[in-house]
Write an enzyme that holds these catalytic residues in place. Structure first.
Site, mmCIF file in Angstrom:
data_model
loop_
_atom_site.group_PDB
_atom_site.id
_atom_site.type_symbol
_atom_site.label_atom_id
_atom_site.label_comp_id
_atom_site.label_asym_id
_atom_site.label_seq_id
_atom_site.Cartn_x
_atom_site.Cartn_y
_atom_site.Cartn_z
ATOM 1 N N TYR A 176 -0.273 8.466 -2.672
ATOM 2 C CA TYR A 176 -0.208 8.394 -4.064
ATOM 3 C C TYR A 176 -1.383 8.937 -4.737
ATOM 4 O O TYR A 176 -1.419 9.074 -6.110
ATOM 5 C CB TYR A 176 -0.212 6.593 -4.226
ATOM 6 C CG TYR A 176 1.007 6.235 -3.974
ATOM 7 C CD1 TYR A 176 2.183 6.547 -3.389
ATOM 8 C CD2 TYR A 176 0.925 4.544 -4.539
ATOM 9 C CE1 TYR A 176 3.329 5.829 -3.036
ATOM 10 C CE2 TYR A 176 2.258 3.991 -4.229
ATOM 11 C CZ TYR A 176 3.250 4.436 -3.488
ATOM 12 O OH TYR A 176 4.398 3.797 -3.380
ATOM 13 N N GLY A 177 -2.465 9.283 -3.975
ATOM 14 C CA GLY A 177 -3.671 9.679 -4.873
ATOM 15 C C GLY A 177 -3.723 10.935 -5.590
ATOM 16 O O GLY A 177 -4.502 11.051 -6.288
ATOM 17 N N GLU A 213 -6.244 11.019 8.157
ATOM 18 C CA GLU A 213 -4.863 10.986 8.360
ATOM 19 C C GLU A 213 -4.525 12.001 9.556
ATOM 20 O O GLU A 213 -3.391 11.991 10.130
ATOM 21 C CB GLU A 213 -3.740 11.194 7.068
ATOM 22 C CG GLU A 213 -4.068 9.963 6.258
ATOM 23 C CD GLU A 213 -2.645 9.577 5.576
ATOM 24 O OE1 GLU A 213 -1.711 10.176 5.610
ATOM 25 O OE2 GLU A 213 -2.546 8.543 5.064
ATOM 26 N N CYS A 241 -11.221 3.901 -1.971
ATOM 27 C CA CYS A 241 -10.061 4.149 -1.396
ATOM 28 C C CYS A 241 -10.062 3.791 0.095
ATOM 29 O O CYS A 241 -10.981 3.679 0.937
ATOM 30 C CB CYS A 241 -10.122 5.738 -1.314
ATOM 31 S SG CYS A 241 -8.682 6.486 -0.294
ATOM 32 N N THR A 242 -8.727 3.140 0.486
ATOM 33 C CA THR A 242 -8.452 2.437 1.759
ATOM 34 C C THR A 242 -8.929 3.264 2.903
ATOM 35 O O THR A 242 -9.331 2.593 4.046
ATOM 36 C CB THR A 242 -6.891 2.449 1.888
ATOM 37 O OG1 THR A 242 -6.250 3.452 1.561
ATOM 38 C CG2 THR A 242 -6.448 1.145 1.010
ATOM 39 N N HIS A 243 -8.869 4.549 2.828
ATOM 40 C CA HIS A 243 -9.272 5.379 4.069
ATOM 41 C C HIS A 243 -10.908 5.646 4.312
ATOM 42 O O HIS A 243 -11.136 6.120 5.279
ATOM 43 C CB HIS A 243 -8.486 6.771 3.797
ATOM 44 C CG HIS A 243 -7.133 6.828 4.039
ATOM 45 N ND1 HIS A 243 -6.388 6.144 3.381
ATOM 46 C CD2 HIS A 243 -6.220 7.474 4.824
ATOM 47 C CE1 HIS A 243 -4.911 6.393 3.739
ATOM 48 N NE2 HIS A 243 -4.922 7.207 4.590
ATOM 49 N N ASP A 289 0.826 -1.219 -0.046
ATOM 50 C CA ASP A 289 0.049 -0.011 -0.203
ATOM 51 C C ASP A 289 0.849 1.071 0.108
ATOM 52 O O ASP A 289 2.083 1.059 0.202
ATOM 53 C CB ASP A 289 -0.737 -0.105 1.199
ATOM 54 C CG ASP A 289 -1.785 1.310 1.387
ATOM 55 O OD1 ASP A 289 -2.544 1.474 0.241
ATOM 56 O OD2 ASP A 289 -1.713 2.023 2.362
ATOM 57 N N SER A 290 0.140 2.323 -0.392
ATOM 58 C CA SER A 290 0.962 3.845 -0.407
ATOM 59 C C SER A 290 1.297 4.127 1.112
ATOM 60 O O SER A 290 2.217 4.975 1.272
ATOM 61 C CB SER A 290 0.147 4.658 -0.837
ATOM 62 O OG SER A 290 -1.066 4.762 -0.148
ATOM 63 N N CYS A 345 -4.143 -1.058 -2.327
ATOM 64 C CA CYS A 345 -4.229 0.404 -2.414
ATOM 65 C C CYS A 345 -4.947 0.414 -3.960
ATOM 66 O O CYS A 345 -4.708 0.069 -4.815
ATOM 67 C CB CYS A 345 -2.951 1.094 -2.752
ATOM 68 S SG CYS A 345 -2.973 2.689 -3.196
ATOM 69 N N ASN A 346 -6.010 1.261 -3.861
ATOM 70 C CA ASN A 346 -6.853 1.401 -4.798
ATOM 71 C C ASN A 346 -6.129 2.064 -5.930
ATOM 72 O O ASN A 346 -6.503 1.868 -7.052
ATOM 73 C CB ASN A 346 -8.134 2.216 -4.602
ATOM 74 C CG ASN A 346 -9.043 1.447 -3.704
ATOM 75 O OD1 ASN A 346 -9.887 0.815 -4.217
ATOM 76 N ND2 ASN A 346 -9.205 1.441 -2.478
ATOM 77 N N THR A 347 -5.323 3.408 -5.526
ATOM 78 C CA THR A 347 -4.688 4.152 -6.588
ATOM 79 C C THR A 347 -3.837 3.274 -7.277
ATOM 80 O O THR A 347 -3.546 3.157 -8.587
ATOM 81 C CB THR A 347 -4.114 5.255 -5.802
ATOM 82 O OG1 THR A 347 -5.065 6.071 -5.027
ATOM 83 C CG2 THR A 347 -3.527 6.204 -6.918
HETATM 84 N N1 I24 Z 1 -4.830 7.406 10.371
HETATM 85 C C1 I24 Z 1 -4.076 7.401 9.176
HETATM 86 N N2 I24 Z 1 -2.915 7.987 9.075
HETATM 87 C C2 I24 Z 1 -2.729 8.685 9.841
HETATM 88 C C3 I24 Z 1 -4.327 7.920 11.330
HETATM 89 C C4 I24 Z 1 -3.157 8.594 11.136
HETATM 90 N N3 I24 Z 1 -2.680 9.297 12.345
HETATM 91 C C5 I24 Z 1 -3.488 8.827 13.206
HETATM 92 N N4 I24 Z 1 -4.800 8.202 12.759
HETATM 93 N N5 I24 Z 1 -1.355 9.269 9.766
HETATM 94 O O1 I24 Z 1 -4.708 6.690 8.057
HETATM 95 C C6 I24 Z 1 -0.554 9.035 8.337
HETATM 96 C C7 I24 Z 1 0.802 9.538 8.741
HETATM 97 N N6 I24 Z 1 1.765 8.828 9.483
HETATM 98 C C8 I24 Z 1 1.369 7.583 9.340
HETATM 99 C C9 I24 Z 1 2.217 6.629 10.158
HETATM 100 O O2 I24 Z 1 3.687 6.996 9.717
HETATM 101 C C10 I24 Z 1 3.945 8.185 9.741
HETATM 102 C C11 I24 Z 1 2.910 9.194 9.156
HETATM 103 C C12 I24 Z 1 -5.735 5.743 8.391
HETATM 104 C C13 I24 Z 1 -5.407 4.332 8.949
HETATM 105 C C14 I24 Z 1 -6.421 3.310 8.612
HETATM 106 C C15 I24 Z 1 -5.864 2.046 9.331
HETATM 107 C C16 I24 Z 1 -6.017 7.555 13.194
HETATM 108 C C17 I24 Z 1 -5.974 5.928 13.447
HETATM 109 C C18 I24 Z 1 -5.186 5.435 14.209
HETATM 110 C C19 I24 Z 1 -5.400 4.168 14.415
HETATM 111 C C20 I24 Z 1 -6.113 3.301 13.666
HETATM 112 C C21 I24 Z 1 -6.932 4.154 12.779
HETATM 113 C C22 I24 Z 1 -6.711 5.645 12.489
HETATM 114 F F1 I24 Z 1 -4.314 6.213 14.957
HETATM 115 F F2 I24 Z 1 -7.649 5.890 11.522
HETATM 116 N N1 DGL Z 2 -3.970 3.849 -0.308
HETATM 117 C C1 DGL Z 2 -4.798 4.875 -1.217
HETATM 118 C C2 DGL Z 2 -6.116 4.444 -2.051
HETATM 119 O O1 DGL Z 2 -6.703 3.549 -1.556
HETATM 120 C C3 DGL Z 2 -5.025 6.402 -0.627
HETATM 121 C C4 DGL Z 2 -4.094 6.986 0.278
HETATM 122 C C5 DGL Z 2 -3.241 7.740 -1.015
HETATM 123 O O2 DGL Z 2 -3.693 8.321 -1.739
HETATM 124 O O3 DGL Z 2 -1.913 7.041 -1.076
HETATM 125 O O4 DGL Z 2 -6.349 5.002 -3.015
#
Ligand code: I24
Ligand code: DGL
Length: 272
Positions: A41-42, A151, A183-185, A9-10, A72-74
């Site tokens: 990646y989106g 995120e 999209c995964t999110h 995944d991305s 990853c969908n993208t």
């Molecule tokens: N959820 C995502 N990305 C993050 C996050 C999050 N921070 C808190 N939560 N950060 O995506 C993105 C950037 N980071 C990633 C790790 O390395 C450093 C940079 C969604 C994830 C879906 C499984 C909220 C959060 C969480 C735990 C579980 C789910 C969730 F803290 F959404």
């Molecule tokens: N994982 C990507 C998707 O499912 C979403 C995050 C990204 O843009 O990289 O499209």
């Protein structure tokens, strides 16, 4: 066969797919790589997405995986066919299983797709759905702010609700009865998306459907793990390992995880 399944995944989003695979296939070992360093990646170009994804594929091949899931969908939209042609093990993406379910479930033959800019631009969802039933009308919408709000860990807030409402304001037209979360999110925003579109709309979460497809493919190729085994779940990230571990442990709720960082330099080295 007790080799691991490879997921790529991305970044962290593919953990939604990993969760479904972990739950669905308790005997299977897994290697997951998330390209957090170059995420998202989106909004990237097709060329970049292909280059990066092939690096992740090579990494998984070096781990001797028995099949690859592009979680990853993208990445699926731009590279599924390329990856399939590149390796001699089964490869699946996250778009086909969701499309198939949508085609099966829609009664009105109007299907919506919510995804990243790059996925929508690829036209791969339309292609996949129309390839199964050309009478279906597909309406796609890019929702770039959705990834951002998840995120930022704000996906349960009023701000997220407002962003979802605004983006989906004029999306649902006619009798659209099925919407793919492409999209995964986006599964994390399900409550707000469902509220906005109405309870009569079926939302499709590709993660679960993809895990059934993994199970099917493993059986078909006689690659499924023979029980009893103690499986391993190895997670690699191109970014810092600590925040990734926190998110993975929180989301997957299992102590089976090994989370490690792999630098982009090392990832690229495995290419030679
Ligand atoms: N959820 C995502 N990305 C993050 C996050 C999050 N921070 C808190 N939560 N950060 O995506 C993105 C950037 N980071 C990633 C790790 O390395 C450093 C940079 C969604 C994830 C879906 C499984 C909220 C959060 C969480 C735990 C579980 C789910 C969730 F803290 F959404
Ligand atoms: N994982 C990507 C998707 O499912 C979403 C995050 C990204 O843009 O990289 O499209």
């Amino acid at each position: 066969m007790n080799k691991p399944i490879g997921l790529l995944d991305s970044g962290v989003g593919g953990l939604t797919v990993l969760k479904a695979v972990i739950d669905c296939l308790p005997n299977e070992s897994i290697v997951y790589i998330g390209d957090t360093k170059r995420c998202p990646y989106g909004n990237r170009s097709k060329e970049e997405i292909i280059e990066y994804t092939l690096e992740l594929v090579q990494f998984l091949m070096d781990q001797h995986v028995k099949m690859i899931v592009i979680a990853c969908n993208t990445a699926t939209a731009h590279t599924l066919e390329i990856v399939k042609n590149k390796v001699d093990i089964p490869v699946i993406g996250v778009i086909e299983p969701g499309s198939e379910a949508a085609v099966r479930l829609t009664k009105s033959k109007k299907v919506g797709v919510l995804a990243t800019v790059s996925t929508v631009d690829s036209g791969f969802y339309e292609k996949s759905i129309l390839g199964k039933d050309e009478s279906i009308h597909v309406k796609s919408l890019a929702c770039p702010e959705f990834v951002e709000i998840v995120e930022k860990n704000l996906y349960e807030t009023v701000e997220a609700k407002k962003i979802v409402e605004k983006r989906l304001e004029s999306f649902k037209t006619g009798n659209m009865d099925t919407v793919i979360l492409g999209c995964t999110h986006f599964p994390l925003l399900t409550p707000f998306i469902q509220e906005r579109l109405g309870i009569e709309v079926t939302l499709i979460d590709s993660g679960a459907l993809t895990s059934y497809e993994v199970e099917k493919v493993l059986k078909e190729f006689k690659l499924d793990a023979k029980a009893p085994v103690t499986r391993t779940i190895d997670i690699y990230t191109t970014g810092p390992e600590k925040p990734f571990r926190t998110i993975a442990q929180n989301w997957l709720q299992t102590s089976e995880l090994n989370v490690r960082a792999i630098s982009l330099e090392r990832l690229k080295l495995t290419h030679d």
